[in-house]
Design a protein around this motif. Sequence first.
Motif, PDB file in Angstrom:
ATOM      1  N   SER A 162      22.672 -56.702  28.481  1.00  0.00           N
ATOM      2  CA  SER A 162      22.841 -55.510  27.512  1.00  0.00           C
ATOM      3  C   SER A 162      23.607 -54.394  27.781  1.00  0.00           C
ATOM      4  CB  SER A 162      22.256 -56.143  25.912  1.00  0.00           C
ATOM      5  OG  SER A 162      22.367 -57.306  25.759  1.00  0.00           O
ATOM      6  N   ALA A 163      23.075 -53.337  28.674  1.00  0.00           N
ATOM      7  CA  ALA A 163      22.844 -51.936  28.449  1.00  0.00           C
ATOM      8  C   ALA A 163      22.923 -51.990  29.860  1.00  0.00           C
ATOM      9  CB  ALA A 163      21.993 -51.329  28.503  1.00  0.00           C
ATOM     10  N   LEU A 164      23.926 -51.165  30.658  1.00  0.00           N
ATOM     11  CA  LEU A 164      24.070 -50.217  32.018  1.00  0.00           C
ATOM     12  C   LEU A 164      24.107 -48.698  32.456  1.00  0.00           C
ATOM     13  CD1 LEU A 164      26.420 -52.958  33.785  1.00  0.00           C
ATOM     14  CD2 LEU A 164      23.303 -52.550  34.731  1.00  0.00           C
ATOM     15  N   LEU A 165      23.634 -48.822  32.749  1.00  0.00           N
ATOM     16  CA  LEU A 165      23.482 -47.046  33.614  1.00  0.00           C
ATOM     17  C   LEU A 165      22.976 -46.783  34.308  1.00  0.00           C
ATOM     18  CD1 LEU A 165      23.525 -43.947  31.330  1.00  0.00           C
ATOM     19  CD2 LEU A 165      20.493 -44.891  30.962  1.00  0.00           C
ATOM     20  N   PHE A 166      24.167 -45.641  34.821  1.00  0.00           N
ATOM     21  CA  PHE A 166      23.337 -44.867  35.915  1.00  0.00           C
ATOM     22  C   PHE A 166      23.164 -43.573  35.862  1.00  0.00           C
ATOM     23  CE2 PHE A 166      26.263 -47.341  38.247  1.00  0.00           C
ATOM     24  CZ  PHE A 166      25.910 -47.752  39.631  1.00  0.00           C
ATOM     25  N   VAL A 167      21.503 -43.068  36.550  1.00  0.00           N
ATOM     26  CA  VAL A 167      21.309 -41.707  36.994  1.00  0.00           C
ATOM     27  C   VAL A 167      21.588 -41.236  38.031  1.00  0.00           C
ATOM     28  CG1 VAL A 167      19.051 -40.530  36.740  1.00  0.00           C
ATOM     29  CG2 VAL A 167      19.769 -42.411  34.529  1.00  0.00           C
ATOM     30  N   ASP A 168      22.302 -40.442  38.658  1.00  0.00           N
ATOM     31  CA  ASP A 168      22.705 -40.165  40.041  1.00  0.00           C
ATOM     32  C   ASP A 168      23.243 -41.416  41.149  1.00  0.00           C
ATOM     33  OD1 ASP A 168      22.502 -37.851  39.873  1.00  0.00           O
ATOM     34  OD2 ASP A 168      20.187 -38.213  39.726  1.00  0.00           O
ATOM     35  N   SER A 169      21.961 -41.617  41.381  1.00  0.00           N
ATOM     36  CA  SER A 169      22.242 -43.406  42.588  1.00  0.00           C
ATOM     37  C   SER A 169      21.584 -44.011  42.076  1.00  0.00           C
ATOM     38  CB  SER A 169      22.107 -42.815  43.910  1.00  0.00           C
ATOM     39  OG  SER A 169      20.742 -42.196  44.522  1.00  0.00           O
ATOM     40  N   ILE A 170      20.461 -44.014  41.213  1.00  0.00           N
ATOM     41  CA  ILE A 170      19.616 -45.115  40.550  1.00  0.00           C
ATOM     42  C   ILE A 170      20.879 -46.011  39.775  1.00  0.00           C
ATOM     43  CG2 ILE A 170      17.553 -45.138  39.136  1.00  0.00           C
ATOM     44  CD1 ILE A 170      17.064 -44.054  41.705  1.00  0.00           C
ATOM     45  N   ALA A 171      20.515 -46.860  39.366  1.00  0.00           N
ATOM     46  CA  ALA A 171      21.663 -47.576  38.472  1.00  0.00           C
ATOM     47  C   ALA A 171      19.951 -48.561  37.497  1.00  0.00           C
ATOM     48  CB  ALA A 171      22.158 -49.204  39.461  1.00  0.00           C
ATOM     49  N   ILE A 172      20.288 -48.597  36.753  1.00  0.00           N
ATOM     50  CA  ILE A 172      19.587 -49.248  35.058  1.00  0.00           C
ATOM     51  C   ILE A 172      20.194 -50.423  34.108  1.00  0.00           C
ATOM     52  CG2 ILE A 172      17.374 -48.937  33.554  1.00  0.00           C
ATOM     53  CD1 ILE A 172      17.181 -47.099  35.843  1.00  0.00           C
ATOM     54  N   ALA A 173      19.474 -51.071  34.623  1.00  0.00           N
ATOM     55  CA  ALA A 173      19.887 -52.536  33.443  1.00  0.00           C
ATOM     56  C   ALA A 173      19.424 -52.044  32.273  1.00  0.00           C
ATOM     57  CB  ALA A 173      20.112 -53.853  34.125  1.00  0.00           C
ATOM     58  N   GLY A 174      19.465 -53.026  31.202  1.00  0.00           N
ATOM     59  CA  GLY A 174      18.668 -53.940  30.220  1.00  0.00           C
ATOM     60  C   GLY A 174      18.699 -55.233  29.963  1.00  0.00           C
ATOM     61  N   VAL A 175      17.725 -55.707  29.769  1.00  0.00           N
ATOM     62  CA  VAL A 175      18.053 -57.060  30.352  1.00  0.00           C
ATOM     63  C   VAL A 175      17.599 -58.039  28.791  1.00  0.00           C
ATOM     64  CG1 VAL A 175      17.725 -58.948  31.095  1.00  0.00           C
ATOM     65  CG2 VAL A 175      17.811 -57.785  32.614  1.00  0.00           C
TER      66      VAL A 175
END
Length: 269
Positions: free
Chosen positions: A171-184
Amino acid sequence: NQTVYSLIESGGVLFAGTRDSGIYASTDSGRIWTAKNNGLPSGSWHALVVHNGSIFAGGGACVYRSADSGTSWIARNIPASSSIVVNTLAADSTDIFAGTSKGIFRSSNGGGTWIDINPLWGATWINSIAVADSILLAGPGYPLTGLLRSTNRGASWDGRIDTIPFFNTMSALLFVDSIAIAGVSQGSSSGGIYRSSNLGVSWAGRDSGSLYTADILCLAYAGNTLFAGSEFVVNPSVYASNDFGRTTRSIASGLPSSSPVLAMAVLDS
């Protein structure tokens, strides 16, 4: 009260895309809101993004651009059927990406023209997009789920990433520099936050505590803190994490307990 689908900050102004009531702006951190609908058609606005100083809004069957902080809007529509729905927008200094009910589109000229960059297996509903340099991540919906990854901004696709369960929705995706975050979301025992330290190639698991059964609907990052809004199995909430979702804490005191958290924006203050 309005249902807010999207929030973004630009130039110290907070913008909100609403259900059926257009776009609003606030210059005092959300205390007072003013309608900013000059040139916009009626309808809901699911996505907002800032690209090279302009604000882009996506909803219904269209994308609109404002170069004057929401005072006026002009159409930058995607050339697709009238049944298209724009669900999400992402941008960097080069391109704008639109995730829609008919797949993914990219514009390299401020929305003047759009090209179809759907995977070879066909157009699909796209819930979320994130871009970092040449890496593009996309969270599809029916008939596909899981996560899609491209290393060349959508010219070709690697396929679905197998370290996040296919049956879940990003439902949500985000990059923080080279870190990828996924909201599931959409998985009563497998929601929460996933993270990747290699630009989305492989993903680490969820917080095994408070977010394990949470549907994460939105993400934001500021000041070394990750924020996640949810539709919790029991009550919706907002969570904060200083380790990219490994551990989380609720910061929802004072928020209504009956409404899912659909959008977030973090202001400097």
